[in-house]
Design an enzyme around this catalytic site. Structure first.
Site, PDB file in Angstrom:
ATOM      1  N   ASP A  79       0.809  -1.217   0.000  1.00  0.00           N
ATOM      2  CA  ASP A  79       0.000   0.000   0.000  1.00  0.00           C
ATOM      3  C   ASP A  79       0.844   1.270   0.000  1.00  0.00           C
ATOM      4  O   ASP A  79       2.011   1.282   0.375  1.00  0.00           O
ATOM      5  CB  ASP A  79      -0.962   0.012   1.195  1.00  0.00           C
ATOM      6  CG  ASP A  79      -0.249  -0.177   2.528  1.00  0.00           C
ATOM      7  OD1 ASP A  79       0.804  -0.844   2.559  1.00  0.00           O
ATOM      8  OD2 ASP A  79      -0.737   0.341   3.552  1.00  0.00           O
ATOM      9  N   GLU A 137      -0.511  -2.015   5.163  1.00  0.00           N
ATOM     10  CA  GLU A 137       0.422  -1.965   6.304  1.00  0.00           C
ATOM     11  C   GLU A 137       0.393  -0.609   6.984  1.00  0.00           C
ATOM     12  O   GLU A 137       0.714  -0.493   8.162  1.00  0.00           O
ATOM     13  CB  GLU A 137       1.844  -2.272   5.815  1.00  0.00           C
ATOM     14  CG  GLU A 137       2.874  -2.409   6.945  1.00  0.00           C
ATOM     15  CD  GLU A 137       3.425  -1.077   7.437  1.00  0.00           C
ATOM     16  OE1 GLU A 137       3.743  -0.978   8.646  1.00  0.00           O
ATOM     17  OE2 GLU A 137       3.543  -0.132   6.631  1.00  0.00           O
ATOM     18  N   GLU A 138      -0.001   0.434   6.243  1.00  0.00           N
ATOM     19  CA  GLU A 138       0.139   1.802   6.736  1.00  0.00           C
ATOM     20  C   GLU A 138      -0.984   2.260   7.658  1.00  0.00           C
ATOM     21  O   GLU A 138      -0.968   3.392   8.126  1.00  0.00           O
ATOM     22  CB  GLU A 138       0.223   2.779   5.542  1.00  0.00           C
ATOM     23  CG  GLU A 138       1.463   2.613   4.676  1.00  0.00           C
ATOM     24  CD  GLU A 138       2.726   3.142   5.338  1.00  0.00           C
ATOM     25  OE1 GLU A 138       2.661   3.532   6.520  1.00  0.00           O
ATOM     26  OE2 GLU A 138       3.771   3.152   4.679  1.00  0.00           O
TER      27      GLU A 138
END
Length: 402
Positions: A79, A137-138
């Site tokens: 991402d 992941e962010e």
């Protein structure tokens, strides 16, 4: 090791091409569509078993070697971030307000390169290699936990990951056993007072003044109530209150983050933040509401696997270029994988001021020295192979004599 280095060198231009294409077409967390489709398409070209939609948007590829053995997983994240790309280069993001500002484009390119090379040496592999291309992941909650719940780690014996890292110079690998990255939690505190005229404060309960005291009290949790030999951070990131210069605010909202490594301390800070908020507000005649969101746990490297990965790194870049680094207060949901199976995560230096690759992560002009992808690819390749071969020899040695 030299043979692997030569193989990586031969596909480096392909990794650069992949990376730049991903960089030009970034997608935000939980909105990844083109990216996982492209990843799955490439993996299938090499005869790798592919599952899509894992945990929502993830892609899992599995390659079975020519000989029996253990299963090792390697992970990349996919991402991007809601940041406008301000670089001046041919591969600048083409999506307004979205860019890869943390190296995930490089992580994908590296793992695709590793998958390609493993597919070419399939018959030499004693066991299986699983390629985890993770979405989201962010953000919290991230995609790692969702992928694990959907079976991404079933049958996996060890897991490795790398992060291209501009604070370290290209050619350096930063790693340590034990805690490497912090747990990250989020809180919001709403202070409720009594609004009134700015010239008549005695008739009001000033939510902004009370919130100011609360901020200072929260900081004493770190400075006076946490063992100085333990690491912790409480940062208030926003404070919002009031409607006019001559109006005493009835409500004020604080938001912030808590970073820890020790799980006991993490629980204690959660309890004490709530307690301090309630008692501070009560002291001044106000009330409050505390919302606390548990984020990623700490990234804690397995000692054996961290030493294994560090040994591999020394053979790639040399003893003096493998640094035992201090823990970082940034967070990573790779922690969830390490909570399930032994493994290690490390930083691969990607900084180079001469190429304008020294901006911090999440900066609008973030970029990295693409040569770092060669080190990262060799590191993942060799760590996986070393694990599979070491464990294969150990299992053979443990077999009873006939």
């Amino acid at each position: 090791m030299n043979r692997l280095s030569e193989r990586v060198e031969k596909i480096f231009s392909q990794m650069v091409e992949w990376r730049r294409r991903f960089h030009m077409e970034p997608e935000l967390s939980f909105r990844e569509e083109r990216t996982p489709a492209r990843v799955a398409e490439i993996l299938r070209e090499w005869g790798i078993d592919v599952r899509t939609g894992v945990g929502g948007r993830g892609v899992v590829g599995t390659l079975t070697g020519g000989r029996p053995g253990k299963t090792v997983a390697l992970r990349a994240d996919m991402d991007a971030l809601p940041i406008q790309d301000e670089k001046s280069c041919e591969y600048r993001s083409r999506v307004p307000g979205v860019m890869h500002a943390c190296g995930h484009d490089g992580h994908m390119a590296v793992l695709l390169g590793v998958a390609r090379l493993f597919s070419e040496m399939r018959e030499e592999i004693p066991g299986r290699v699983r390629f985890l291309f993770q979405h989201a992941e962010e953000v919290i909650p991230g995609g790692a936990r969702q992928m694990i719940e959907d079976g991404a780690l079933e049958g996996v014996d060890a897991v490795y990951g790398v992060h291209l890292w501009t604070p370290l110079p290209v050619g350096v690998v930063g790693i340590k056993a034990g805690p490497l990255m912090a747990a990250a939690d989020f809180f919001q505190i709403d202070v409720f007072g009594k609004g009134g005229h700015g010239g008549l404060p005695h008739e009001s309960v000033d939510a902004i003044v009370i919130a100011s005291h609360l901020i200072l009290h929260l900081q004493t949790l770190i400075s006076r109530q946490v063992d100085p030999l333990k690491s912790a951070v409480i940062s208030v990131g926003t404070i919002q209150g009031g409607q006019g210069f001559n109006v005493i605010a009835e409500r004020c909202t604080l938001t912030g983050t808590v970073r820890t490594f020790d799980p006991v301390l993490r629980d204690e800070l959660h309890r004490r933040i709530r307690e301090i908020a309630e008692k501070t507000c009560s002291l001044y005649g106000a009330t409050c509401r505390v919302e606390y969101q548990w984020g990623y746990p700490a990234v804690i490297n397995d000692t054996v696997e961290a030493h294994r990965m560090a040994g591999v790194a020394r053979r790639i870049v040399g003893d003096d270029r493998v640094w035992e680094i201090q823990p970082v207060m940034a967070a990573e949901d790779f922690a969830y994988y390490l909570g399930k199976v032994p493994g290690a995560f490390c930083f691969v230096g990607a900084g180079n001021p001469e190429k304008n690759c020294d901006f911090p992560h999440h900066h609008p002009r973030f970029d990295f020295d693409e040569r770092a992808m060669k080190v990262a690819a060799q590191l993942l390749l060799s760590s996986a192979l070393t694990y599979l071969r070491d464990e294969g020899r150990r299992e053979k040695a443990d077999e009873p004599a006939s």
